[in-house]
Write a protein that holds these residues in place. Structure first.
Motif, mmCIF file in Angstrom:
data_model
loop_
_atom_site.group_PDB
_atom_site.id
_atom_site.type_symbol
_atom_site.label_atom_id
_atom_site.label_comp_id
_atom_site.label_asym_id
_atom_site.label_seq_id
_atom_site.Cartn_x
_atom_site.Cartn_y
_atom_site.Cartn_z
ATOM 1 N N VAL A 151 -4.556 -11.598 0.788
ATOM 2 C CA VAL A 151 -4.618 -11.052 2.142
ATOM 3 C C VAL A 151 -3.676 -9.854 2.229
ATOM 4 N N VAL A 152 -4.003 -8.937 3.108
ATOM 5 C CA VAL A 152 -3.097 -7.820 3.403
ATOM 6 C C VAL A 152 -2.284 -8.213 4.628
ATOM 7 N N THR A 153 -0.965 -8.157 4.491
ATOM 8 C CA THR A 153 -0.086 -8.667 5.555
ATOM 9 C C THR A 153 1.135 -7.775 5.739
ATOM 10 N N ARG A 154 1.653 -7.755 6.961
ATOM 11 C CA ARG A 154 2.952 -7.132 7.235
ATOM 12 C C ARG A 154 4.048 -8.182 7.342
ATOM 13 N N ALA A 155 3.696 -9.453 7.174
ATOM 14 C CA ALA A 155 4.603 -10.543 7.545
ATOM 15 C C ALA A 155 5.928 -10.510 6.798
ATOM 16 N N SER A 208 0.847 -1.181 0.000
ATOM 17 C CA SER A 208 0.000 0.000 0.000
ATOM 18 C C SER A 208 0.890 1.241 0.000
ATOM 19 N N GLY A 209 0.486 2.241 -0.767
ATOM 20 C CA GLY A 209 1.215 3.503 -0.780
ATOM 21 C C GLY A 209 0.806 4.437 0.344
ATOM 22 N N THR A 210 0.049 3.951 1.308
ATOM 23 C CA THR A 210 -0.424 4.801 2.395
ATOM 24 C C THR A 210 0.714 5.581 3.047
ATOM 25 N N LEU A 211 0.422 6.812 3.416
ATOM 26 C CA LEU A 211 1.410 7.641 4.100
ATOM 27 C C LEU A 211 1.438 7.365 5.604
ATOM 28 N N THR A 212 0.518 6.522 6.080
ATOM 29 C CA THR A 212 0.497 6.132 7.503
ATOM 30 C C THR A 212 0.596 4.600 7.586
ATOM 31 N N THR A 240 7.391 -7.661 5.125
ATOM 32 C CA THR A 240 8.172 -6.412 5.109
ATOM 33 C C THR A 240 7.887 -5.456 6.255
ATOM 34 N N GLY A 241 6.898 -5.735 7.080
ATOM 35 C CA GLY A 241 6.582 -4.810 8.157
ATOM 36 C C GLY A 241 5.733 -3.632 7.725
ATOM 37 N N ARG A 242 5.326 -3.652 6.447
ATOM 38 C CA ARG A 242 4.469 -2.598 5.889
ATOM 39 C C ARG A 242 3.294 -3.291 5.201
ATOM 40 N N PRO A 243 2.065 -2.757 5.296
ATOM 41 C CA PRO A 243 0.926 -3.479 4.725
ATOM 42 C C PRO A 243 1.088 -3.708 3.220
ATOM 43 N N ALA A 244 0.887 -4.964 2.799
ATOM 44 C CA ALA A 244 0.996 -5.322 1.384
ATOM 45 C C ALA A 244 0.041 -6.466 1.095
ATOM 46 N N ARG A 245 -0.537 -6.455 -0.118
ATOM 47 C CA ARG A 245 -1.503 -7.490 -0.489
ATOM 48 C C ARG A 245 -0.831 -8.549 -1.358
ATOM 49 N N GLY A 246 -1.049 -9.801 -0.980
ATOM 50 C CA GLY A 246 -0.518 -10.909 -1.770
ATOM 51 C C GLY A 246 -1.406 -12.124 -1.641
ATOM 52 N N LEU A 247 -1.102 -13.142 -2.433
ATOM 53 C CA LEU A 247 -1.831 -14.400 -2.325
ATOM 54 C C LEU A 247 -1.565 -15.028 -0.959
ATOM 55 N N ARG A 248 -2.610 -15.548 -0.384
ATOM 56 C CA ARG A 248 -2.477 -16.234 0.900
ATOM 57 C C ARG A 248 -1.593 -17.470 0.719
ATOM 58 N N ASN A 249 -0.656 -17.683 1.635
ATOM 59 C CA ASN A 249 0.158 -18.904 1.623
ATOM 60 C C ASN A 249 0.521 -19.266 3.062
ATOM 61 N N ARG A 292 -0.722 1.857 10.060
ATOM 62 C CA ARG A 292 -2.127 1.451 10.078
ATOM 63 C C ARG A 292 -2.481 0.808 8.738
ATOM 64 N N VAL A 293 -3.288 -0.238 8.768
ATOM 65 C CA VAL A 293 -3.750 -0.867 7.521
ATOM 66 C C VAL A 293 -4.881 -0.016 6.952
ATOM 67 N N PRO A 294 -4.766 0.405 5.690
ATOM 68 C CA PRO A 294 -5.793 1.275 5.114
ATOM 69 C C PRO A 294 -7.149 0.571 5.033
ATOM 70 N N PRO A 295 -8.228 1.330 5.153
ATOM 71 C CA PRO A 295 -9.563 0.726 5.041
ATOM 72 C C PRO A 295 -9.815 0.221 3.623
ATOM 73 N N ALA A 296 -10.661 -0.790 3.522
ATOM 74 C CA ALA A 296 -10.945 -1.415 2.221
ATOM 75 C C ALA A 296 -12.027 -0.630 1.480
ATOM 76 N N VAL A 297 -11.630 0.501 0.919
ATOM 77 C CA VAL A 297 -12.575 1.355 0.179
ATOM 78 C C VAL A 297 -12.420 1.076 -1.315
ATOM 79 N N PRO A 298 -13.524 0.847 -2.047
ATOM 80 C CA PRO A 298 -13.423 0.573 -3.480
ATOM 81 C C PRO A 298 -12.841 1.771 -4.245
ATOM 82 N N LEU A 299 -12.121 1.483 -5.322
ATOM 83 C CA LEU A 299 -11.457 2.527 -6.084
ATOM 84 C C LEU A 299 -12.398 3.634 -6.562
#
Length: 342
Positions: A263-267, A180-184, A269-278, A187-194
């Motif tokens: 899923v959105v995970t910090r696992a 996520s490009g969030t500036l904060t 990189t420590g920063r929220p990112a979306r990837g395939l669940r594994n 916190r995990v950004p809310p799931a708002v549609p584009l």
């Protein structure tokens, strides 16, 4: 098409988003231009020298292009939490005979050296993600003749970017693959549609908007454009393309019908990112502390070893929600198809 993009020779509103870590290649940037769009050389995780080499490859083609940099916006990790997490990951590392780094690495991804490179040898467009640079950075790039884009995820961030001097905004929704490009980022950004994010950002600022996040069909592209975007940027849908630099385990996972969700995970990189669940996201998402780039460096060798071993369960399989539409064919064909309803 807004004049800022058409001035770069862009005739299609479908751009190729930058994918750091290998997904984007000079060939993918070239393919985007051949389809009438524009691609970005992904500067993240590269030295200034490696970035310069890729820029020179793309520049030699005589096409318009952008360069994307990670702007510093660190999330310092708590040392005790880092040590705990490193201990939790050691069983995964043991599979590959790795000792995970005990020392914490907090760096800025060669920020100043890359900025100096882009000021000394200006490119048509520079975009920033992760952080918002100081206004003086925008001013200096403008003086060099470069258009500047900023990644934002909300109306509040859009206002900050507009005040800093951005020429256009890359509006990223939570459906996007990768970070996520969030500036904060604590916190995990809310799931708002584009479409909704585009509407809120468009009401807050008067800059041209490029929509991104989960766009993988012509219908989704058309919806983003009707919601106020002047163009869109797609990433995940290009990861299986001929020109993609994505690893074999990543490409295969995107096509694997057994992979049913992102899923959105910090696992990783420590920063929220979306990837395939594994297995890695299942095992570690709940315990991973916030801490970028420290966790990125902590898991880097483990992820590389897993790629080499073809072990998709311990790799960051970055993917947006539209990953099912990623196809193995030339990138220009994918980009052209996405714009065909327009």
């Amino acid at each position: 098409m807004h004049s800022s993009l058409s001035g770069l020779g862009v005739t299609s509103p479908v751009l190729a988003a930058p994918m750091a870590g290998g997904g984007t290649t000079p060939a993918l940037v070239a393919a985007a231009a051949s389809a009438g769009g524009l691609g970005f050389v992904a500067g993240g995780y590269k030295t200034a020298e490696a970035l310069a080499e890729q820029i020179s490859q793309v520049r030699a083609l005589g096409i318009s292009f952008g360069v994307n940099l990670f702007a510093p916006n660190p999330v310092p990790v708590d040392p005790a939490a880092y040590r705990r997490y490193a201990g939790a990951l050691q069983a995964d590392a043991d599979r590959y005979g790795l000792d995970l780094p005990q020392a914490i690495t907090e760096d800025d991804d060669h920020w100043q050296a890359k900025l100096d490179l882009l000021l000394a040898g200006p490119v048509p467009l520079v975009s920033f993600t992760f952080g918002l640079p100081d206004t003086s950075v925008f001013t200096r790039l403008h003086r060099a003749g470069t258009l500047v884009a900023q990644t934002v995820t909300s109306a509040d961030e859009a206002r900050l970017a507009a005040d800093a001097g951005a020429d256009l905004l890359l509006v990223q929704a939570a459906a996007a693959g990768g970070h996520s490009g969030t500036l904060t980022p604590d916190r995990v950004p809310p799931a708002v549609p584009l479409p909704r994010v585009l509407g809120e950002v468009g009401a807050a600022v008067s800059l041209p908007l490029v929509g991104a996040g989960g766009l993988a069909t012509p219908e989704a592209v058309a919806e983003a454009l009707s919601a106020g975007a002047t163009a869109v940027a797609v990433g995940t849908v290009l990861l299986r393309s001929d020109e993609s630099g994505a690893s074999k385990p990543h490409r295969e996972a995107l096509a694997d019908p057994a992979r049913r969700e992102t899923v959105v995970t910090r696992a990783f990189t420590g920063r929220p990112a979306r990837g395939l669940r594994n297995a890695f996201t299942d095992d570690h998402s709940g315990e991973a502390p916030a801490g970028y780039p420290a966790l990125h460096h902590l898991t880097s060798a483990l992820r590389k070893a897993a790629v080499q071993a073809g072990d998709a369960e311990r790799v960051n399989l970055w993917a947006g929600t539209g990953y099912r539409h990623a196809t193995a064919e030339p990138a220009a064909d994918i980009l052209t198809r996405l714009s065909h309803r327009l």
